[in-house]
Design a protein around this motif. Structure first.
Motif, short mmCIF file in Angstrom:
data_model
loop_
_atom_site.label_atom_id
_atom_site.label_comp_id
_atom_site.label_asym_id
_atom_site.label_seq_id
_atom_site.Cartn_x
_atom_site.Cartn_y
_atom_site.Cartn_z
N LEU A 1 11.96 41.21 66.83
CA LEU A 1 12.81 40.42 67.69
C LEU A 1 13.58 39.18 66.89
O LEU A 1 12.71 38.57 66.42
CB LEU A 1 12.45 39.94 69.02
CG LEU A 1 11.81 41.20 70.02
CD1 LEU A 1 11.22 40.51 71.21
CD2 LEU A 1 13.15 41.95 70.23
N ARG B 1 11.37 36.02 74.19
CA ARG B 1 12.81 36.21 74.19
C ARG B 1 13.51 34.62 74.39
O ARG B 1 14.28 34.32 74.06
CB ARG B 1 13.43 37.25 74.97
CG ARG B 1 13.00 38.65 74.45
CD ARG B 1 13.59 39.82 74.86
NE ARG B 1 14.93 39.69 74.22
CZ ARG B 1 15.95 40.68 74.33
NH1 ARG B 1 15.49 41.55 75.24
NH2 ARG B 1 17.11 40.60 73.95
N ASP B 2 13.03 34.28 75.64
CA ASP B 2 13.24 32.98 76.02
C ASP B 2 13.12 31.88 74.96
O ASP B 2 14.00 30.93 74.69
CB ASP B 2 12.67 32.43 77.25
CG ASP B 2 12.58 31.15 77.90
OD1 ASP B 2 14.03 30.95 78.24
OD2 ASP B 2 11.85 30.38 77.78
N GLN C 1 18.78 45.43 71.23
CA GLN C 1 17.46 44.67 71.08
C GLN C 1 17.01 44.82 72.61
O GLN C 1 15.83 45.08 72.68
CB GLN C 1 17.53 43.10 70.93
CG GLN C 1 17.13 42.95 69.33
CD GLN C 1 16.87 41.38 69.31
OE1 GLN C 1 16.29 41.33 68.12
NE2 GLN C 1 17.55 40.46 69.98
N HIS C 2 18.04 44.88 73.49
CA HIS C 2 17.35 45.15 74.98
C HIS C 2 16.87 46.39 74.97
O HIS C 2 15.78 46.73 75.94
CB HIS C 2 18.53 44.69 75.80
CG HIS C 2 18.82 43.53 76.20
ND1 HIS C 2 18.11 42.54 76.87
CD2 HIS C 2 20.00 42.67 75.66
CE1 HIS C 2 18.72 41.51 76.67
NE2 HIS C 2 19.72 41.40 76.16
N VAL D 1 13.34 46.71 73.40
CA VAL D 1 12.33 46.05 74.19
C VAL D 1 11.95 47.08 75.24
O VAL D 1 10.75 47.19 75.58
CB VAL D 1 12.79 44.84 74.77
CG1 VAL D 1 11.97 44.24 75.81
CG2 VAL D 1 12.82 43.79 73.70
N LEU E 1 6.88 39.56 76.57
CA LEU E 1 8.26 39.74 75.91
C LEU E 1 9.41 38.80 76.49
O LEU E 1 9.98 38.38 75.76
CB LEU E 1 8.47 41.27 75.88
CG LEU E 1 7.81 42.12 75.17
CD1 LEU E 1 8.10 43.80 75.63
CD2 LEU E 1 8.16 41.91 73.72
N LEU F 1 13.29 32.49 71.64
CA LEU F 1 13.98 32.78 70.61
C LEU F 1 15.39 32.38 71.04
O LEU F 1 16.24 31.97 70.12
CB LEU F 1 13.97 34.21 70.43
CG LEU F 1 13.05 34.80 69.52
CD1 LEU F 1 13.04 36.50 69.74
CD2 LEU F 1 12.93 34.33 68.00
N ASP F 2 15.75 32.62 72.20
CA ASP F 2 17.13 32.26 72.78
C ASP F 2 17.54 30.43 72.96
O ASP F 2 18.41 30.00 72.99
CB ASP F 2 17.30 32.60 74.17
CG ASP F 2 17.53 34.19 74.35
OD1 ASP F 2 17.67 34.43 73.05
OD2 ASP F 2 17.56 34.65 75.34
N ALA G 1 18.13 36.76 70.91
CA ALA G 1 18.38 37.68 71.90
C ALA G 1 19.74 37.67 72.02
O ALA G 1 20.64 36.96 71.49
CB ALA G 1 17.75 37.70 73.17
#
Length: 134
Positions: free
Chosen positions: A103, A79-80, A111-112, A115, A75, A82-83, A106
């Motif tokens: 997702l 997320r990294d 969303q946090h 997760v 995850l 996606l960012d 982020a």
């Protein structure tokens, strides 16, 4: 936790070449995580009800999560990815045994929380498995 997570990715308006590039970028990032074994996923369409993903614009990976902390690492890597800077909104959909987490970029507190709940469900399921089960 030893489980396989199906990972779908998409980007609205992306053509086949763009999706191939995104697929390779995400796979390269996931391959760098030692607790993951990443392979091409089944070429099946995205399940009904998936928001924001068009079966024609999706790439799939099957990610084996190996050992404790592997799902958290997966995850974090997603997320990294996606960012990272890009113009179009990307979507990544993860599924473990019918439980789905979708997702997009982020940064949102909701969303946090999602997760954290997803992790808690699967970490709890792992600790409740009887010793010696497959």
């Amino acid at each position: 936790m030893d489980a396989t997570v199906q990972v779908w990715l998409g980007e609205p308006g992306a053509d086949g070449a763009r999706l191939d590039l995104l697929h390779r970028q995400l796979r390269t990032q996931l391959d760098q995580v030692t607790s993951l074994d990443v392979r091409p996923g089944d070429p099946t369409p995205v399940p009904d009800g998936a928001r924001g993903l068009d079966p024609a614009t999706v790439s799939t990976l099957a990610v084996a999560v190996l050992g404790s902390g592997g799902l958290t690492a997966l995850l974090a890597a997603v997320r990294d990815w996606l960012d990272r800077g890009h113009d179009e909104p990307r979507t990544v959909r993860l599924e473990i045994a019918g439980d789905v987490l979708e997702l997009t970029g982020a940064g949102e507190e909701e969303q946090h929380e999602l997760v954290d709940l997803f992790l808690a469900r699967h970490e709890t399921a792992e600790t409740q498995e009887p010793q010696g089960s497959p």
